[in-house]
Motif scaffolding. Structure first.
Motif, PDB file in Angstrom:
ATOM      1  N   GLY A  78      41.630  53.279  40.066  1.00  0.00           N
ATOM      2  CA  GLY A  78      41.512  53.171  41.512  1.00  0.00           C
ATOM      3  C   GLY A  78      42.797  52.825  42.224  1.00  0.00           C
ATOM      4  O   GLY A  78      42.813  52.724  43.455  1.00  0.00           O
ATOM      5  N   ALA A  79      43.884  52.640  41.483  1.00  0.00           N
ATOM      6  CA  ALA A  79      45.151  52.232  42.097  1.00  0.00           C
ATOM      7  C   ALA A  79      45.722  53.348  42.968  1.00  0.00           C
ATOM      8  O   ALA A  79      45.693  54.521  42.605  1.00  0.00           O
ATOM      9  CB  ALA A  79      46.154  51.846  41.019  1.00  0.00           C
ATOM     10  N   GLU A  80      46.261  52.974  44.111  1.00  0.00           N
ATOM     11  CA  GLU A  80      46.903  53.924  45.002  1.00  0.00           C
ATOM     12  C   GLU A  80      48.421  53.860  44.913  1.00  0.00           C
ATOM     13  O   GLU A  80      49.122  54.703  45.466  1.00  0.00           O
ATOM     14  CB  GLU A  80      46.466  53.664  46.443  1.00  0.00           C
ATOM     15  N   SER A  81      48.920  52.846  44.208  1.00  0.00           N
ATOM     16  CA  SER A  81      50.361  52.692  44.022  1.00  0.00           C
ATOM     17  C   SER A  81      50.584  51.850  42.771  1.00  0.00           C
ATOM     18  O   SER A  81      49.632  51.430  42.109  1.00  0.00           O
ATOM     19  CB  SER A  81      51.009  52.023  45.228  1.00  0.00           C
ATOM     20  N   LEU A  82      51.833  51.589  42.464  1.00  0.00           N
ATOM     21  CA  LEU A  82      52.183  50.754  41.321  1.00  0.00           C
ATOM     22  C   LEU A  82      52.307  49.274  41.708  1.00  0.00           C
ATOM     23  O   LEU A  82      52.779  48.464  40.908  1.00  0.00           O
ATOM     24  CB  LEU A  82      53.505  51.220  40.714  1.00  0.00           C
ATOM     25  N   ALA A  83      51.862  48.931  42.886  1.00  0.00           N
ATOM     26  CA  ALA A  83      51.951  47.548  43.346  1.00  0.00           C
ATOM     27  C   ALA A  83      51.092  46.630  42.490  1.00  0.00           C
ATOM     28  O   ALA A  83      49.984  46.983  42.090  1.00  0.00           O
ATOM     29  CB  ALA A  83      51.516  47.451  44.805  1.00  0.00           C
ATOM     30  N   VAL A  84      51.622  45.452  42.187  1.00  0.00           N
ATOM     31  CA  VAL A  84      50.917  44.435  41.422  1.00  0.00           C
ATOM     32  C   VAL A  84      51.020  43.117  42.198  1.00  0.00           C
ATOM     33  O   VAL A  84      52.069  42.811  42.782  1.00  0.00           O
ATOM     34  CB  VAL A  84      51.540  44.255  40.019  1.00  0.00           C
ATOM     35  N   ASP A  85      49.967  42.363  42.208  1.00  0.00           N
ATOM     36  CA  ASP A  85      49.972  41.059  42.866  1.00  0.00           C
ATOM     37  C   ASP A  85      51.118  40.224  42.290  1.00  0.00           C
ATOM     38  O   ASP A  85      51.183  40.008  41.071  1.00  0.00           O
ATOM     39  CB  ASP A  85      48.631  40.359  42.628  1.00  0.00           C
ATOM     40  N   PRO A  86      52.041  39.742  43.131  1.00  0.00           N
ATOM     41  CA  PRO A  86      53.167  38.939  42.624  1.00  0.00           C
ATOM     42  C   PRO A  86      52.729  37.702  41.849  1.00  0.00           C
ATOM     43  O   PRO A  86      53.496  37.181  41.030  1.00  0.00           O
ATOM     44  CB  PRO A  86      53.931  38.556  43.899  1.00  0.00           C
ATOM     45  N   ASP A  87      51.500  37.227  42.087  1.00  0.00           N
ATOM     46  CA  ASP A  87      51.013  36.043  41.386  1.00  0.00           C
ATOM     47  C   ASP A  87      50.371  36.370  40.044  1.00  0.00           C
ATOM     48  O   ASP A  87      49.975  35.455  39.306  1.00  0.00           O
ATOM     49  CB  ASP A  87      50.007  35.291  42.262  1.00  0.00           C
ATOM     50  N   ASP A  88      50.245  37.670  39.742  1.00  0.00           N
ATOM     51  CA  ASP A  88      49.719  38.062  38.435  1.00  0.00           C
ATOM     52  C   ASP A  88      50.612  37.480  37.340  1.00  0.00           C
ATOM     53  O   ASP A  88      51.841  37.450  37.470  1.00  0.00           O
ATOM     54  CB  ASP A  88      49.676  39.590  38.340  1.00  0.00           C
TER      55      ASP A  88
END
Length: 346
Positions: A78-88
């Motif tokens: 379901g991802a629309e970009s390679l963005a990841v939560d910085p807090d991951d």
């Protein structure tokens, strides 16, 4: 914000610390779609002009893969970009340079604290133990080479060997400012992804993000318009002095093969003794001038001259690296550069 503050920001900021990506949506989509297909190529060559975000994209991809190790997971689908939560957790480890599943090959300092001019074969051989180890981390392992242009010949051959027989769940992201000059044997084992220079508005946004400046700042807009799509060039131009330096360099280049020793002395003085931003601006001007002649020259009629010019540019790059690494005087570099260019253009 002062030019001194911007220079400090350039010196400390690293692409792995940058979570925002400006532009390059097609390239990002290509990496994302390849990953969730379950058949991603094991090696990618990210090519394009220096300072446009290639390393930022590489770390963004590494962060996504290491945070989403199952390419079939719903979060990936379901991802629309390679963005990841910085807090991951994985993302924070990548940002701090402490993730056991990520290896970065880049120029480092020698035993005396002086920055090397190349990536050495010993450093490249770290990939063998990195991909062979099972204790530190399971699943995907990512190796970023920043840049493949800086591998010495033995290091390039060492990298080629592991690219020829890649381990399972290995991902290589090779960054290059000049992909045409990368070894053909390395290129043949990579999927190529070409990144274009950024639009002016993307340069403005990226530079504002990097410096904390207001995106509406007139100086930032002026630097972005003169940057030719490169964020690092825009940052180097902030403050006005670098713009003036590039104008002076361009005027001298326009007189080649003639050179004015007095003007060369003045240009050498303007570069100072340890100003990295000024040196980068000077080299940017030279690179653009050389690249323009290599692009527009008649490959058949001018082949010997173009070959000489390309060889001279390689020498200039090496001389500039030595000057910066060993903090040498800039004025001899200026005379050497214009001497070589004058000889090559006669």
């Amino acid at each position: 914000m002062s030019a001194r503050k911007v220079e400090q920001e350039i010196a400390v900021r690293h692409p792995r610390e940058t979570t925002a990506l400006f532009g390059h949506r097609d390239a990002e989509a290509a990496l994302l779609n390849a990953y969730r297909s379950g058949r991603i190529a094991h090696a990618w060559l990210l090519g394009g002009r220096q300072g446009i975000g290639k390393a930022t994209l590489a770390y963004r991809m590494a962060r996504f893969v290491l945070a989403n190790r199952d390419s079939a997971a719903p979060a990936v689908r379901g991802a629309e970009s390679l963005a990841v939560d910085p807090d991951d957790y994985a993302a924070r480890l990548v940002t701090s340079g402490a993730h056991g599943g990520l290896l970065t090959l880049e120029r480092s300092a020698n035993d005396k604290g002086v920055m090397r001019t190349v990536i050495t074969v010993d450093e490249t051989r770290e990939t063998i133990s990195f991909f062979g180890s099972t204790a530190a981390v399971e699943g995907w392992r990512v190796c970023i080479v920043d840049t493949v242009d800086e591998l010495n010949p033995n290091a390039a051959n060492a990298l080629l060997k592991i690219l020829e027989e890649p381990p399972q769940q290995s991902l290589f992201l090779l960054i290059s400012h000049a992909p045409a000059r990368v070894l053909a044997t390395i290129k043949s084992r990579c999927r190529r992804l070409s990144l274009r220079p950024l639009a002016v508005e993307d340069v403005v946004r990226a530079a504002a993000e990097a410096t904390g400046m207001d995106a509406s700042d007139p100086g930032l807009q002026e630097a972005a318009e003169a940057s030719e799509g490169s964020v690092s060039r825009a940052l180097a131009l902030l403050g006005g002095d670098s713009l003036q330096l590039q104008t002076r360099t361009a005027a001298l280049l326009a007189t080649l093969p003639k050179v004015d020793p007095a003007e060369l002395h003045a240009l050498g003085d303007a570069l100072g003794t340890s100003d990295r931003v000024a040196l980068a601006s000077f080299l940017d001007s030279i690179e653009r001038w050389v690249a323009e002649r290599l692009r527009t020259g008649d490959a058949n009629a001018d082949l010997p001259r173009l070959a000489r010019l390309a060889e001279v540019w390689e020498k200039i790059v090496r001389a500039a690296r030595d000057t910066e690494s060993y903090n040498l005087e800039r004025k001899p570099l200026v005379f050497s550069v214009f001497g070589m260019l004058a000889e090559a253009t006669r």
